[in-house]
Design a protein around this motif. Structure first.
Motif, mmCIF file in Angstrom:
data_model
loop_
_atom_site.group_PDB
_atom_site.id
_atom_site.type_symbol
_atom_site.label_atom_id
_atom_site.label_comp_id
_atom_site.label_asym_id
_atom_site.label_seq_id
_atom_site.Cartn_x
_atom_site.Cartn_y
_atom_site.Cartn_z
ATOM 1 N N ALA A 92 0.830 -1.381 0.084
ATOM 2 C CA ALA A 92 -0.030 -0.162 -0.051
ATOM 3 C C ALA A 92 0.918 1.317 0.084
ATOM 4 N N ALA A 93 1.959 1.093 0.665
ATOM 5 C CA ALA A 93 2.821 2.363 0.564
ATOM 6 C C ALA A 93 3.710 2.666 -0.488
ATOM 7 N N LEU A 94 3.495 1.712 -1.358
ATOM 8 C CA LEU A 94 4.412 1.791 -2.607
ATOM 9 C C LEU A 94 3.711 2.153 -3.864
ATOM 10 N N ALA A 95 3.696 3.414 -4.070
ATOM 11 C CA ALA A 95 2.904 3.888 -5.483
ATOM 12 C C ALA A 95 3.775 3.391 -6.883
ATOM 13 N N TRP A 96 3.235 3.558 -7.963
ATOM 14 C CA TRP A 96 3.794 3.116 -9.031
ATOM 15 C C TRP A 96 5.413 3.734 -9.314
ATOM 16 N N LEU A 128 -1.975 -7.948 -20.191
ATOM 17 C CA LEU A 128 -1.194 -7.166 -19.066
ATOM 18 C C LEU A 128 -1.713 -6.305 -18.112
ATOM 19 N N PRO A 129 -2.613 -5.485 -18.316
ATOM 20 C CA PRO A 129 -3.275 -4.607 -17.323
ATOM 21 C C PRO A 129 -4.105 -5.507 -16.269
ATOM 22 N N LYS A 174 -2.756 -0.505 -10.198
ATOM 23 C CA LYS A 174 -3.371 -0.738 -11.426
ATOM 24 C C LYS A 174 -4.117 0.713 -11.779
ATOM 25 N N ASP A 175 -4.113 1.006 -13.023
ATOM 26 C CA ASP A 175 -4.543 2.300 -13.671
ATOM 27 C C ASP A 175 -3.825 3.343 -13.086
ATOM 28 N N THR A 176 -2.771 3.416 -12.556
ATOM 29 C CA THR A 176 -1.867 4.647 -11.905
ATOM 30 C C THR A 176 -0.819 5.225 -12.730
ATOM 31 N N MET A 177 -0.724 4.475 -13.725
ATOM 32 C CA MET A 177 0.641 4.787 -14.657
ATOM 33 C C MET A 177 0.277 4.792 -15.895
ATOM 34 N N ASP A 178 1.355 5.637 -16.778
ATOM 35 C CA ASP A 178 1.162 5.542 -18.228
ATOM 36 C C ASP A 178 1.039 4.159 -18.951
#
Length: 451
Positions: free
Chosen positions: A241-245, A374-375, A383-387
């Motif tokens: 949870a603490a590790l964003a993309w 892949l997604p 999920k859905d937080t990166m290009d």
């Protein structure tokens, strides 16, 4: 020693120099006691044959000219030799030799980019000696600092012991690895780790502070990494949870930088041999640092006949597991597995049934190369937080790293160059973003794990 030899050589040349001039001179310094200075026969011949005398004189003058030319050439040659020797001596005195230059560069590379914390400024810490360049700390003081190895101070567990949190000083928190060296393998790991880490200093490699021993117990003291291991962050209670993309990409980039340093800037090159998420530690700013060098080896000693086959299931490269073939590409394979953990949030090996396990590589490979699938397998936390383009790029890097054939895997330097554009400038990359979300940045950007 070199200077003395040079002086002796010059003196010898000067000694040899004198006879050359003496022997070459057309005018003897003194007449020979056995031969009269003037011959009667020559006198009579001179009187009766003036033409012959003139011819003899001309011949003598020509001989003298040739002698003078010979002397000039010999003197010039000798002077050139002496001058060359002096120039070579001055050059070698002022500049180190080529081979020494390489050693100096390698030595500088081994020093790395950061200095490890020193214990000398902490007057309350009792040092009882040194092991090479590593301070030996009083064992009783280390034992007391861990609360007599209190269970609540355990940070992690390894094959030969545990790692404890300890307070060596009011201002110094450290991590203490306690090894039970009742067999040769544990002792070898201790010696190996202390020797390697005493020479390695880099921002993405754990800092060694000291060591200690007591009978069969060996102690290694490191800097404390307050955010624990990547394994705990990803697979522990928080489930990433603490590790964003962007933070995950930063950790991947830091890990690649640490490996590149080991593979390309250490002399001889170092193969970690046990890279995994539990050996990637995170400080308060989520800077990643490689740890646990007990199994690491230097390049050239990886013959399967003289080292024990070691590693962790799920991270071990196929060629090493099957044939004992170990190279820097074995570390690249393990890095690919870590990259899959960051991307998918799954463990390297997961149980499907009591007697059945599945590798993350085997499970993910068919879906990593399919853009439509892949997604759906990405960790739900990110999920859905990166290009999407960045997602495909990272997946492509991971696929290359875990190729079964080592020659198909990239060098870690190539991996590093692929990741740098995906990490924001604020986190050590080159990606420019309009405004980085606050939750992506470390909780306390002013705090550091080092004292």
């Amino acid at each position: 020693m070199k200077t003395k030899l040079l002086l002796l050589f010059l003196m010898l040349l000067l000694i040899l120099h004198k006879p050359i001039w003496t022997l070459a001179s057309p005018y003897p310094l003194a007449p020979s006691p056995q031969v009269p200075p003037f011959s009667p026969i020559s006198t009579s011949m001179s009187a009766s044959s003036p033409g012959i005398v003139m011819g003899a004189e001309q011949q003598q003058m020509d001989s003298h000219k040739k002698m003078v030319i010979a002397i000039a050439v010999a003197s010039t040659s000798l002077g050139a030799v002496i001058l060359s020797v002096l120039c070579i001596w001055i050059y070698h005195t002022k500049y180190p030799s080529k081979s020494k230059g390489k050693n100096v560069q390698r030595s500088d590379a081994e020093k790395g980019l950061a200095s490890s914390p020193t214990l000398s400024k902490f007057t309350s810490i009792k040092l009882v000696g040194k092991k090479g360049g590593v301070p030996i700390i009083d064992y009783k003081q280390v034992e007391k600092a861990t609360g007599n190895y209190k269970e609540s101070n355990i940070l992690g567990e390894g094959g030969f012991g545990c790692v404890y949190k300890a307070h060596l000083d009011d201002n110094l928190e450290v991590a203490v690895k306690k090894l039970h060296c009742e067999n040769q393998y544990a002792e070898q790991e201790f010696e190996n780790e202390v020797e390697l880490l005493s020479k390695i200093q880099h921002p993405n490699v754990i800092s060694l502070l000291g060591c200690s021993s007591n009978e069969d117990t060996r102690i290694i003291v490191y800097e404390l990494m307050h955010n624990g291991s990547l394994e705990t962050q990803l697979h522990g209670p928080s489930h990433g949870a603490a590790l964003a993309w962007h933070l995950r990409m930063k950790i991947a980039l830091d890990t690649a930088r640490g490996l590149k340093y080991l593979h390309e800037h250490c002399y001889p090159p170092v193969i970690h041999r046990d890279l995994k998420s539990s050996n990637i530690l995170l400080d308060t700013k989520f800077n990643a640092k490689l740890s646990d060098f007990g199994l690491a080896i230097t390049n050239g000693t990886q013959n399967k006949n003289n080292i024990k086959l070691s590693g962790t299931l799920g991270y071990v490269a196929p060629e090493y597991l099957l044939d004992g073939k170990l190279t820097d590409k074995s570390d690249v394979y393990a890095f690919g597995v870590v990259l899959l953990e960051l991307l998918l949030g799954k463990k390297p090996v997961e149980k499907l049934a009591p007697a059945q396990c599945q590798s993350i590589v085997t499970w993910a490979m068919p879906q990593l190369t399919d853009r439509s699938k892949l997604p759906n397998i990405v960790d739900p936390v990110i999920k859905d937080t990166m290009d999407p383009k960045h997602l495909y790029q990272v997946a492509a890097v991971a696929v290359l790293c875990v190729q079964p054939e080592p020659s198909y895997r990239p060098l870690i330097a190539d991996v590093l160059h692929s990741l740098i554009p995906l990490v924001p400038v604020e986190l050590g990359g080159t990606l420019k973003v309009a405004q980085l979300p606050q939750q992506v940045l470390p909780a306390d950007p002013h705090e550091d794990s080092r004292p």
